[in-house]
Design an enzyme around this catalytic site. Sequence first.
Site, PDB file in Angstrom:
ATOM      1  N   CYS A 163       0.702  -1.016  -0.084  1.00  0.00           N
ATOM      2  CA  CYS A 163       0.018   0.020  -0.039  1.00  0.00           C
ATOM      3  C   CYS A 163       0.612   1.331  -0.023  1.00  0.00           C
ATOM      4  CB  CYS A 163      -1.015  -0.006   1.190  1.00  0.00           C
ATOM      5  SG  CYS A 163      -2.025  -1.329   1.336  1.00  0.00           S
ATOM      6  N   HIS A 303      -3.498   7.570   6.378  1.00  0.00           N
ATOM      7  CA  HIS A 303      -3.651   6.382   5.854  1.00  0.00           C
ATOM      8  C   HIS A 303      -4.877   5.650   6.071  1.00  0.00           C
ATOM      9  CE1 HIS A 303      -2.098   2.636   3.746  1.00  0.00           C
ATOM     10  NE2 HIS A 303      -2.242   2.099   4.824  1.00  0.00           N
ATOM     11  N   GLU A 314      -1.297   5.054  13.638  1.00  0.00           N
ATOM     12  CA  GLU A 314      -1.115   6.142  12.910  1.00  0.00           C
ATOM     13  C   GLU A 314      -1.454   7.307  13.914  1.00  0.00           C
ATOM     14  OE1 GLU A 314      -2.084   8.605   8.568  1.00  0.00           O
ATOM     15  OE2 GLU A 314      -3.299   6.584   9.057  1.00  0.00           O
ATOM     16  N   LYS A 335     -10.256   7.229   2.351  1.00  0.00           N
ATOM     17  CA  LYS A 335     -10.808   5.939   2.434  1.00  0.00           C
ATOM     18  C   LYS A 335     -12.065   5.415   2.841  1.00  0.00           C
ATOM     19  CE  LYS A 335      -5.834   3.951   2.431  1.00  0.00           C
ATOM     20  NZ  LYS A 335      -5.075   5.120   2.686  1.00  0.00           N
ATOM     21  N   HIS A 340     -10.065   1.118   0.080  1.00  0.00           N
ATOM     22  CA  HIS A 340      -8.552   1.083   0.137  1.00  0.00           C
ATOM     23  C   HIS A 340      -8.002   0.878  -1.209  1.00  0.00           C
ATOM     24  CE1 HIS A 340      -4.428   0.851   1.014  1.00  0.00           C
ATOM     25  NE2 HIS A 340      -4.483   0.030   2.233  1.00  0.00           N
ATOM     26  N   PHE A 399       1.892  -3.262   3.881  1.00  0.00           N
ATOM     27  CA  PHE A 399       2.328  -4.704   4.512  1.00  0.00           C
ATOM     28  C   PHE A 399       3.685  -4.693   4.201  1.00  0.00           C
ATOM     29  CE2 PHE A 399      -1.653  -7.457   4.057  1.00  0.00           C
ATOM     30  CZ  PHE A 399      -2.228  -6.544   5.333  1.00  0.00           C
TER      31      PHE A 399
END
Length: 413
Positions: A163, A303, A314, A335, A340, A399
């Site tokens: 991502c 994010h 975050e 998002k 996403h 990831f």
Amino acid sequence: MRRIVITGMGLVSPLGCELDTVWKALIEGKSGISAVTKYDPSAFRTRIAGNMSPDFTTEGIIEFKENKHLDDVSRYAIVAAHKAVKDSGIDFSQEDPTRCAAIIGTGVGGLETLQEQEKRYLNMGPAKMSPFTIPRLMPNSPAGHISILYNLRGASFSVNSACASAGHAVSCMMDAIRAGRVDVGVTGGTEACVIEIAMGSFCAMRAMSERNDDPQHASRPFDLDRDGFVMGEGAGILIFEELEHAKKRGAKIYAEVLGCGTSSDAFHIVQPSASGDGAAAAIRNALREAQLEPEQIGYVNAHGTSTHLGDIAETNALKAVFGDHAYQVNISSTKSMTGHLLGASGAVELIFSAQVLQHGIIPPTMNLETPDPECDLNYTPNRAAARECAYALSNSFGFGGHNVSLILGRFSG
């Protein structure tokens, strides 16, 4: 140091395929999440997604013969690039092609092609597999097609860091322009993962929301009742130019690209470090490169995936970097409306951040109904807010523990 500006932007997304349309939908808090339409999702734990907008078309952009041999991951990138190039007004036939580049991020590349051709192999044998299998599925295909389309003979490659892919692609383009190797760059990200193999894999991880009966409220970043992210698909492409080059051709300028920070959690292949240390390092590095203090940031495009651990990490990162200012800055996770977009998310959200600087309006974080005590910042809940910002930060975390933070500034000459 050579300065970098954004002179064109294009996207295709669950909310639409025109920048003005998507921006209006964001400000109005509209959702692009609905029941999966590409396949029968009845056997899956998650049956909702940010499906590509029905407005998406390749007509007039990709020739019919060529279109048949492309995966959606390339189709999305090519169409978004076409929109960005048109928006910028640049004529690549008048440019030195060796000083023009295409660097595009994607998390997984042509996964749909891989799925289709495996079925062909298992059902009919290797002789029935398409000779276009490899060109369609390879992650560098979008960058290759864009470079061919516009005769861009400088750097052309893909970046693959889950991502964080689009953010890393943008970072590479920044480096190329600042080093003097490139004057104009086509950069961003693309993803086409609303397919069985991807959705099934994330279902097995129990990473996605299972709020199937209420798709528009399923993506709920920072909300106490969040139960996972919602998959989306699309592409965001930006035209980056060296400032003097852009001025010479009289280009309009959306924003200046000031800083990029990267880091690694070095913690776990899928889980973020709960402390947010890795994310905080990326943000600090971006601020250092932009030569800004935390208090100068007015907006953060988070994010904010709507996962339990990710949103807390975050939030902790923002508190660690911003201190008391963390409670003053406007934060939002778009998002909550787009879903996403994995490897494309960083580019689409950088476009949204540039729009914030242009319009002085903060898009909301939708579906934030029950605040999580561990997520107690100003996430601009459920309604857009007017705020003039000189600087915006956009975060992308992937990831593998990959972290990218990008900073834009309102262009002032």
